[in-house]
Design a protein around this motif. Structure first.
Motif, mmCIF file in Angstrom:
data_model
loop_
_atom_site.group_PDB
_atom_site.id
_atom_site.type_symbol
_atom_site.label_atom_id
_atom_site.label_comp_id
_atom_site.label_asym_id
_atom_site.label_seq_id
_atom_site.Cartn_x
_atom_site.Cartn_y
_atom_site.Cartn_z
ATOM 1 N N VAL A 96 0.847 -1.205 0.000
ATOM 2 C CA VAL A 96 0.000 0.000 0.000
ATOM 3 C C VAL A 96 0.879 1.250 0.000
ATOM 4 N N LYS A 97 1.952 1.254 0.794
ATOM 5 C CA LYS A 97 2.859 2.412 0.847
ATOM 6 C C LYS A 97 3.457 2.707 -0.525
ATOM 7 N N VAL A 98 3.902 1.660 -1.210
ATOM 8 C CA VAL A 98 4.503 1.847 -2.536
ATOM 9 C C VAL A 98 3.469 2.407 -3.513
ATOM 10 N N ILE A 99 2.279 1.838 -3.514
ATOM 11 C CA ILE A 99 1.222 2.314 -4.423
ATOM 12 C C ILE A 99 0.824 3.748 -4.073
ATOM 13 N N ARG A 100 0.714 4.044 -2.778
ATOM 14 C CA ARG A 100 0.345 5.397 -2.341
ATOM 15 C C ARG A 100 1.391 6.412 -2.796
ATOM 16 N N ASN A 101 2.668 6.099 -2.568
ATOM 17 C CA ASN A 101 3.729 7.027 -2.972
ATOM 18 C C ASN A 101 3.752 7.221 -4.489
ATOM 19 N N TYR A 102 3.539 6.141 -5.224
ATOM 20 C CA TYR A 102 3.486 6.244 -6.677
ATOM 21 C C TYR A 102 2.305 7.119 -7.111
ATOM 22 N N GLY A 103 1.172 6.946 -6.456
ATOM 23 C CA GLY A 103 0.003 7.782 -6.755
ATOM 24 C C GLY A 103 0.270 9.252 -6.484
ATOM 25 N N LEU A 104 0.938 9.545 -5.370
ATOM 26 C CA LEU A 104 1.283 10.941 -5.048
ATOM 27 C C LEU A 104 2.237 11.527 -6.087
ATOM 28 N N GLU A 105 3.213 10.717 -6.529
ATOM 29 C CA GLU A 105 4.143 11.170 -7.572
ATOM 30 C C GLU A 105 3.390 11.456 -8.872
ATOM 31 N N LEU A 106 2.496 10.563 -9.255
ATOM 32 C CA LEU A 106 1.713 10.774 -10.480
ATOM 33 C C LEU A 106 0.856 12.027 -10.385
ATOM 34 N N MET A 107 0.221 12.215 -9.234
ATOM 35 C CA MET A 107 -0.601 13.413 -9.036
ATOM 36 C C MET A 107 0.237 14.674 -9.215
ATOM 37 N N ASP A 108 1.439 14.668 -8.630
ATOM 38 C CA ASP A 108 2.335 15.812 -8.742
ATOM 39 C C ASP A 108 2.732 16.036 -10.190
ATOM 40 N N GLU A 109 3.115 14.957 -10.897
ATOM 41 C CA GLU A 109 3.506 15.065 -12.296
ATOM 42 C C GLU A 109 2.376 15.591 -13.178
ATOM 43 N N MET A 110 1.159 15.261 -12.807
ATOM 44 C CA MET A 110 0.007 15.653 -13.624
ATOM 45 C C MET A 110 -0.656 16.925 -13.126
ATOM 46 N N GLY A 111 -0.009 17.582 -12.176
ATOM 47 C CA GLY A 111 -0.485 18.874 -11.704
ATOM 48 C C GLY A 111 -1.725 18.817 -10.829
#
Length: 115
Positions: A96-111
């Motif tokens: 869950v931590k890995v998926i959550r961090n990846y989701g946060l990174e994607l959100m940041d990349e996509m503004g």
């Protein structure tokens, strides 16, 4: 790894199998909240916005059936039910931590601002 059947359902790979156990909209948020403390049903319901009572009950039952949480019912009035994460559930938290961090990174990349 080849195809395999579990509880009458065919799986084609281990990722599909794991995601069937902890995936979806609500199972990871439930596990995330239980990772640090025991929670009562009503606490989970208040702490997870937008989840219906029926969905919370269904997801908790599935997590319990799969060994990710333990439910303890106290014979008091009104009824008191507590949920605790298991060792299997704690191992899932790493995923869950890995998926959550990846989701946060994607959100940041996509503004997308998460605030």
């Amino acid at each position: 790894m080849g195809d395999f059947r579990y509880n009458g359902k065919m799986y084609y790979n281990p990722v599909e199998f794991a995601m069937d156990r902890i995936g979806g909209t609500w199972k990871m948020p439930i596990l995330w909240r239980l990772k640090d403390r025991v929670m009562r049903y009503s606490e989970l319901q208040k702490d997870i916005p937008h989840i219906s009572q029926k969905m919370l009950t269904t997801q908790l039952r599935e997590l319990e059936d799969d060994g990710f949480v333990v439910r303890k019912v106290y014979a008091v009035v009104p009824p008191k039910t507590e949920y605790t994460i298991t060792e299997r559930g704690l191992r899932a938290i790493e995923v869950v931590k890995v998926i959550r961090n990846y989701g946060l990174e994607l959100m940041d990349e996509m503004g997308i601002n998460d605030k």
